[in-house]
Scaffold this motif. Sequence first.
Motif, PDB file in Angstrom:
ATOM      1  N   UNK A   4      -3.520  18.435 -12.788  1.00 30.56           N
ATOM      2  CA  UNK A   4      -2.390  17.715 -13.386  1.00 30.56           C
ATOM      3  C   UNK A   4      -1.304  18.375 -14.054  1.00 30.56           C
ATOM      4  N   UNK A   5      -1.045  19.997 -13.427  1.00 25.78           N
ATOM      5  CA  UNK A   5      -0.967  20.834 -14.011  1.00 25.78           C
ATOM      6  C   UNK A   5       1.087  20.748 -13.628  1.00 25.78           C
ATOM      7  N   UNK A   6       0.766  20.941 -12.322  1.00 31.01           N
ATOM      8  CA  UNK A   6       2.177  20.433 -11.488  1.00 31.01           C
ATOM      9  C   UNK A   6       3.076  19.098 -11.630  1.00 31.01           C
ATOM     10  N   UNK A   7       2.005  18.468 -12.327  1.00 28.14           N
ATOM     11  CA  UNK A   7       3.009  16.329 -12.013  1.00 28.14           C
ATOM     12  C   UNK A   7       4.292  16.451 -13.441  1.00 28.14           C
ATOM     13  N   UNK A   8       4.220  18.235 -14.292  1.00 25.53           N
ATOM     14  CA  UNK A   8       5.641  17.991 -14.811  1.00 25.53           C
ATOM     15  C   UNK A   8       6.800  18.236 -14.373  1.00 25.53           C
ATOM     16  N   UNK A   9       6.601  18.477 -12.516  1.00 28.36           N
ATOM     17  CA  UNK A   9       7.419  19.642 -12.010  1.00 28.36           C
ATOM     18  C   UNK A   9       7.226  18.234 -10.951  1.00 28.36           C
ATOM     19  N   UNK A  10       7.758  17.137 -11.134  1.00 28.58           N
ATOM     20  CA  UNK A  10       7.838  15.967 -10.004  1.00 28.58           C
ATOM     21  C   UNK A  10       9.073  15.819 -10.550  1.00 28.58           C
ATOM     22  N   UNK A  11       9.522  14.833  -8.848  1.00 31.02           N
ATOM     23  CA  UNK A  11      10.454  14.479  -9.448  1.00 31.02           C
ATOM     24  C   UNK A  11      10.916  13.521 -10.572  1.00 31.02           C
ATOM     25  N   UNK A  12      11.781  13.499 -11.874  1.00 34.60           N
ATOM     26  CA  UNK A  12      12.434  12.368 -12.676  1.00 34.60           C
ATOM     27  C   UNK A  12      11.652  10.627 -12.191  1.00 34.60           C
ATOM     28  N   UNK A  13      11.929  10.470 -11.323  1.00 31.70           N
ATOM     29  CA  UNK A  13      11.370   8.529 -11.267  1.00 31.70           C
ATOM     30  C   UNK A  13      10.441   9.052 -10.627  1.00 31.70           C
ATOM     31  N   UNK A  14       9.871  10.218 -10.285  1.00 34.71           N
ATOM     32  CA  UNK A  14       7.683   9.864 -10.252  1.00 34.71           C
ATOM     33  C   UNK A  14       7.548  10.239 -11.712  1.00 34.71           C
ATOM     34  N   UNK A  15       7.658  11.186 -12.524  1.00 34.50           N
ATOM     35  CA  UNK A  15       7.581  11.346 -13.528  1.00 34.50           C
ATOM     36  C   UNK A  15       8.138   9.580 -14.505  1.00 34.50           C
ATOM     37  N   UNK A  16       8.464   8.804 -14.109  1.00 39.10           N
ATOM     38  CA  UNK A  16       8.743   8.189 -14.623  1.00 39.10           C
ATOM     39  C   UNK A  16       7.800   6.818 -14.389  1.00 39.10           C
TER      40      UNK A  16
ATOM     41  N   UNK B 118       3.731  29.243  -9.093  1.00 44.95           N
ATOM     42  CA  UNK B 118       3.281  27.925  -9.635  1.00 44.95           C
ATOM     43  C   UNK B 118       1.399  28.183  -8.823  1.00 44.95           C
ATOM     44  N   UNK B 119       0.266  28.213  -9.532  1.00 40.57           N
ATOM     45  CA  UNK B 119      -1.064  28.857  -8.987  1.00 40.57           C
ATOM     46  C   UNK B 119      -1.378  27.238  -8.154  1.00 40.57           C
ATOM     47  N   UNK B 120      -0.655  25.970  -8.459  1.00 40.81           N
ATOM     48  CA  UNK B 120      -1.345  24.354  -8.022  1.00 40.81           C
ATOM     49  C   UNK B 120       0.354  24.100  -7.628  1.00 40.81           C
ATOM     50  N   UNK B 121      -0.239  23.172  -6.217  1.00 34.64           N
ATOM     51  CA  UNK B 121       1.051  22.222  -6.025  1.00 34.64           C
ATOM     52  C   UNK B 121       1.376  22.384  -4.361  1.00 34.64           C
ATOM     53  N   UNK B 122       0.482  22.998  -3.851  1.00 40.13           N
ATOM     54  CA  UNK B 122       0.117  23.070  -2.829  1.00 40.13           C
ATOM     55  C   UNK B 122       1.231  21.967  -1.770  1.00 40.13           C
ATOM     56  N   UNK B 123      -0.157  21.040  -2.195  1.00 42.42           N
ATOM     57  CA  UNK B 123      -0.269  19.390  -1.468  1.00 42.42           C
ATOM     58  C   UNK B 123       0.902  18.886  -2.541  1.00 42.42           C
ATOM     59  N   UNK B 124       0.334  18.118  -3.253  1.00 41.55           N
ATOM     60  CA  UNK B 124       1.330  17.060  -4.525  1.00 41.55           C
ATOM     61  C   UNK B 124       2.727  17.843  -4.436  1.00 41.55           C
ATOM     62  N   UNK B 125       2.897  18.646  -4.733  1.00 38.97           N
ATOM     63  CA  UNK B 125       3.959  19.413  -5.313  1.00 38.97           C
ATOM     64  C   UNK B 125       4.706  19.634  -4.178  1.00 38.97           C
ATOM     65  N   UNK B 126       4.617  20.527  -3.310  1.00 45.36           N
ATOM     66  CA  UNK B 126       5.225  20.344  -2.128  1.00 45.36           C
ATOM     67  C   UNK B 126       5.656  18.446  -1.522  1.00 45.36           C
TER      68      UNK B 126
ATOM     69  N   UNK C 175      12.171  26.502   2.877  1.00 44.94           N
ATOM     70  CA  UNK C 175      11.240  27.500   2.392  1.00 44.94           C
ATOM     71  C   UNK C 175      10.283  27.531   2.064  1.00 44.94           C
ATOM     72  N   UNK C 176       9.540  26.946   3.036  1.00 43.16           N
ATOM     73  CA  UNK C 176       7.833  27.055   3.074  1.00 43.16           C
ATOM     74  C   UNK C 176       7.446  26.138   1.198  1.00 43.16           C
ATOM     75  N   UNK C 177       7.283  27.411   0.189  1.00 42.83           N
ATOM     76  CA  UNK C 177       6.771  26.886  -0.910  1.00 42.83           C
ATOM     77  C   UNK C 177       7.088  28.058  -2.473  1.00 42.83           C
ATOM     78  N   UNK C 178       8.981  27.886  -1.666  1.00 42.65           N
ATOM     79  CA  UNK C 178       9.580  29.183  -2.412  1.00 42.65           C
ATOM     80  C   UNK C 178       9.743  28.275  -3.665  1.00 42.65           C
TER      81      UNK C 178
END
Length: 370
Positions: free
Chosen positions: A271-283, A224-232, A216-219
């Motif tokens: 950096x503002x998108x990092x808190x939305x990463x999966x838990x294992x990646x944030x760890x 969020x204003x960023x994350x079209x690459x890393x968060x996706x 569903x794309x970036x739905x």
Amino acid sequence: MTLTLVLFYAFIAVVSVQIIYYLSFLFSFGLKSPETRLKKQIPISIIVCAKNEAENLKKNIPSLLNQDYSSFEIVLVNDSSFDDTLEIMEDFAANNSQVKVVDVKVSEAFWGNKKYALTLGIKASSYDTLVFTDADCTPASNQWLAHISSQFSNEKSIVLGYGAYAKKKFSLLNKLIRFETVMTALQYFSYAKMEIPYMGVGRNLAYKKEVFFNNCGFNSHMALKSGDDDLFINEVANATNTALCFSKESFTISEPKHSFKSWILQKRRHVSTAKYYKAKHKLLLGLFYLTQLSFWILGGIFIYLGVLLPWIAALIALRFLIQWICFGFTAKKLEETDLILLLPLLEISLITSQLSIFIANLISKPTHWK
């Protein structure tokens, strides 16, 4: 047990964790050679989303058109620019049948949101394989598309590339920017090799159109204003569907920021998108940074106090040796060898910058992608 011993054992633990990280990076990516065998060429849509990038488009679109590749189109997306971006795009389209233009008008609901513009560009694309880059990027060779496309297969629907920055002589900021870029690439390439991919960079990224629409794309993070690459990529990449492309012919090269302030603002947004990463990646990412920071703080405390110096010196030397080996192999592969001797200086500068970015983002959030 005295405080000194507690800190000493903590320092041993910190150094041990850092060594484990760097050995993991070394064996998963640092010692690996790029895949350079080219395969049958598949049709590709290059997506370039631009906001007020008239000069960069004039400079860099010719290098995209010059790709030695049998079947590709360039989708130029004008994201509500107020300079000559649209006119430049239309000029390229008028003179090249491979170029199409998507003009995104200002939308109240999605104002300043690159993801909305990218979505319209993806929908307008003709082919099932999408390659993304930015208006300020130029491919390192006319084989860029050939190398990227060769990494796709029945199993691999995402390809992570390397987006380098142009070198500037006698500039510590330029070296710091390139060092941060290499360290980021070392991590996202290494984790992908270890079958836990967590991000890619929009300067050099590719995936199948079905990956986008099946998600569903970036739905889930459109607001969020960023994350079209890393968060996706954090959402859609997994152990089996992600490939890497890091041959020197596949690099893209961008113009780096020229002031420390503008670079900090850029990194704050990323950096503002990092808190939305999966838990294992944030760890994993958090533990790496925390032990990096602790290494310098605890090491500095012991050197200042002048206690247990032979042990402290041995631990510091061991950690730096393994780090230098890992970073050295990576820097050579990514053609950034001038950074190797400056590693300690660049590392402490980057850690300090990252800490200031973290604090700044706690106080206020960066807005708009351009």
